[in-house]
Design an enzyme around this catalytic site. Structure first.
Site, PDB file in Angstrom:
ATOM      1  N   GLU A  26     -37.070  12.846  -3.601  1.00  0.00           N
ATOM      2  CA  GLU A  26     -37.036  14.496  -2.491  1.00  0.00           C
ATOM      3  C   GLU A  26     -35.532  14.690  -2.216  1.00  0.00           C
ATOM      4  OE1 GLU A  26     -39.766  14.995  -0.374  1.00  0.00           O
ATOM      5  OE2 GLU A  26     -39.177  17.319   0.401  1.00  0.00           O
ATOM      6  N   ASN A  71     -41.852  18.474   0.176  1.00  0.00           N
ATOM      7  CA  ASN A  71     -41.872  19.778   1.010  1.00  0.00           C
ATOM      8  C   ASN A  71     -40.368  20.715   0.285  1.00  0.00           C
ATOM      9  OD1 ASN A  71     -44.144  18.507   2.437  1.00  0.00           O
ATOM     10  ND2 ASN A  71     -42.974  18.972   4.008  1.00  0.00           N
ATOM     11  N   GLU A 172     -48.180  20.300  -2.254  1.00  0.00           N
ATOM     12  CA  GLU A 172     -49.437  20.357  -0.610  1.00  0.00           C
ATOM     13  C   GLU A 172     -49.566  21.505  -0.440  1.00  0.00           C
ATOM     14  OE1 GLU A 172     -47.478  17.594   2.198  1.00  0.00           O
ATOM     15  OE2 GLU A 172     -48.127  15.524   0.836  1.00  0.00           O
ATOM     16  N   TYR A 243     -50.750   8.342   3.802  1.00  0.00           N
ATOM     17  CA  TYR A 243     -49.876   8.044   4.225  1.00  0.00           C
ATOM     18  C   TYR A 243     -50.530   7.308   5.012  1.00  0.00           C
ATOM     19  CZ  TYR A 243     -46.106  10.715   1.673  1.00  0.00           C
ATOM     20  OH  TYR A 243     -44.923  10.968   1.382  1.00  0.00           O
ATOM     21  N   GLU A 295     -47.961  10.988  -4.927  1.00  0.00           N
ATOM     22  CA  GLU A 295     -47.132  10.100  -3.213  1.00  0.00           C
ATOM     23  C   GLU A 295     -48.713   9.045  -1.965  1.00  0.00           C
ATOM     24  OE1 GLU A 295     -45.563  13.179   0.041  1.00  0.00           O
ATOM     25  OE2 GLU A 295     -45.398  14.707  -1.772  1.00  0.00           O
TER      26      GLU A 295
END
Ligand code: AHR
Length: 501
Positions: A26, A71, A172, A243, A295
């Site tokens: 990212e 993000n 997301e 996560y 992720e």
């Protein structure tokens, strides 16, 4: 403690899709700037890519890399990252409150991913943008030539189309933290219409729709149903993110609980599979939606430090978790869980790859160093190939704060016909006792042990900052006909590779 495993050559879970060993870069923190891209570093090649980082990534054998977020994606204009570098705009990145110089963009990513031998998993912004920008990006990347955007790509150096196959429809979008977050029905409608337009440009692409960004989100379940209901015919995969984080270090039973988090991952996957299949049945569809676990990792060590980072820097030290030995054990177990579900999980992305919650770290003025989690990932991505075999396991279980029944032995066996070998990955989660491991490998003609290693002997909180961690030989291992016996040390990650005739 005894731990017994039985596998059979004909009892196959699935052919493992190599993309299950994907990862993620990212435009965040030092993943790109001073991570993979640092023109003034002594190891940089003529494109400004750090070759010491490329060498480390090559060891991980990563076949697919998701980009550019995360993000970051939800406010990104892909056009900012193309063309002469001196003309590219410097922007505010509102996701991470950084300065984005756009010196690394689409063409740089494509060139770099080729150098690390990975295919791109490209994402389109559905936070602040939508159908037109996404369709334009597909045209820019995949259309051969003769149109404004495909000719622009050629002008900027890429004569041939990039032929990007896998695309994520946003990131997301259920998360309130996301720029341009959506309700399920807002997202479902936008994702479906965007998918239709992208497919009109190139009908060979595969599309991943956003599932929930965590099983803990209050909309989990409803979100999946709504998205699947509207997008079913136009998508190929639904995404999952997970996560694992903080626990109370003062309580030793919490380590048992932490190491049992693979049970949570398994429940999450099975729950989403059930939702996909329920919608399939309701729609009387012949099409199966598979999963992209794009992720996953441990993430919590850097949380406090991140709150203190001064905003509006280029490449700040963000999300620089320093992983310890127990994290490596959990990552190993999470990989085993992905393989146990490889009939439906076709894409996986360890989040992330360099500097940001990553197995590979760089010193800006120095070398690369490898985190504890590098080792199990490297072994599974290199040797967990071919087919995954159903593990029939007999071993005592334990209960912990969150989980009723966690087997002390977590294991998966993979068999590669091409490589004439099978590989057993086995983790002992018991903090105190070794496991007398016995495995019957039915219907194989086992030849000899090629290699047997253990990752063992480190304190749970020990990190690899000093570079002392290594895979050691697993000594007490024997192959007798088709039976393997070994002693698996308390808190250990083990790999046994066997050649077969
Ligand atoms: O990987 C770090 C962040 O975690 C990503 O940007 C986001 O998608 C997720 O919340």
């Amino acid at each position: 403690m005894n731990g017994y495993l039985k596998v059979d050559k004909d009892d196959v879970i699935a052919v493992i899709d190599e993309r299950i060993y994907g990862s993620f870069i990212e435009q965040l923190g030092r993943a790109v700037y001073t991570g993979i891209y640092q023109p003034d570093h002594p190891s940089a090649d003529s494109d400004g890519f750090r070759q010491d980082v490329i060498e480390a990534i090559n060891k991980l054998n990563v076949p697919l890399i998701r980009y550019p977020g995360g993000n970051f994606l939800s406010q990104y204009r892909w056009e900012d990252g193309i063309g002469p570098k001196e003309d590219r705009p410097t922007r505010l990145d509102l996701a991470w409150r950084e300065i984005e110089t756009n010196q690394f963009g689409l063409h740089e990513f494509m060139k770099w991913s080729q150098k690390v031998g990975a295919k791109p998993n490209m994402a389109v912004n559905l936070g602040t943008r939508g159908i037109q920008a996404a369709a334009d990006l597909v045209e820019y990347c995949n259309f051969p030539g003769g149109t404004y955007l495909s000719d622009l790509r050629q002008k900027y150096g890429a004569k041939q189309p990039f032929k990007i196959k896998t695309w994520c429809l946003g990131n997301e979008m259920d998360g309130p933290w996301e720029i341009g977050a959506k309700t399920a029905s807002e997202y479902a409608h936008l994702a479906n219409e965007t998918a239709k337009a992208m497919r009109r440009v190139d009908d060979t692409i595969e599309l991943v729709a956003c599932g929930s960004s965590s099983m803990d989100n209050p909309t989990f379940g409803d979100w999946e149903e709504t998205v699947l209901d509207e997008c079913y015919d136009n998508i190929d995969y639904l995404s999952l993110h997970r996560y694992y984080g903080f626990y109370n270090d003062d309580d030793p039973t919490e380590l048992d609980n932490f190491l049992g988090k693979n049970v949570d991952l398994d429940q999450f996957i099975k729950g989403v599979v059930a939702m996909c299949d329920a919608v399939k049945a309701r729609k009387r569809s012949n099409k199966t939606i598979n999963l992209s676990f794009d992720e996953w990792n441990v993430w919590y060590h850097s949380n406090d430090a991140d709150t203190k980072v001064t905003p509006w820097q280029v490449g700040p030290h963000l999300l620089e978790d320093v992983y310890n030995f127990e994290d490596a054990l959990l990552v190993g177990s999470l990989l085993i869980t992905l393989l146990k579900n490889s009939d439906r999980v076709k894409i996986g992305c360890l989040a992330q790859l360099v500097n940001v919650i990553a197995p590979i770290m760089t010193d800006t003025n120095g070398d690369v160093w490898l985190q504890s989690i590098f080792y199990p990932f490297m072994q599974v991505s290199n040797y967990g190939t071919g087919v995954a075999l159903t593990p029939h396991v007999d071993v005592p279980t334990y209960s912990s704060r969150e989980f009723d029944s966690v087997p002390y032995l977590d294991t998966i066996t993979t068999y590669s016909k091409d490589a004439h070998s099978l590989t057993i990955f086995a983790e002992n989660k018991n903090q105190h006792e070794e496991i007398n491991f016995k495995a019957d490998l039915n219907n194989f003609k086992c030849d000899q042990i090629i290699e047997a290693t253990q990752f063992y002997g480190y304190q749970p909180k020990e990190t690899n900052k000093d570079g002392q961690m290594e895979l050691k030989p697993l000594i007490k291992v024997k192959l007798d006909d088709n039976q393997v016996t070994a002693k698996l040390q308390p808190l250990s990650w083990n790999m046994i590779r066997i050649s077969v005739k």
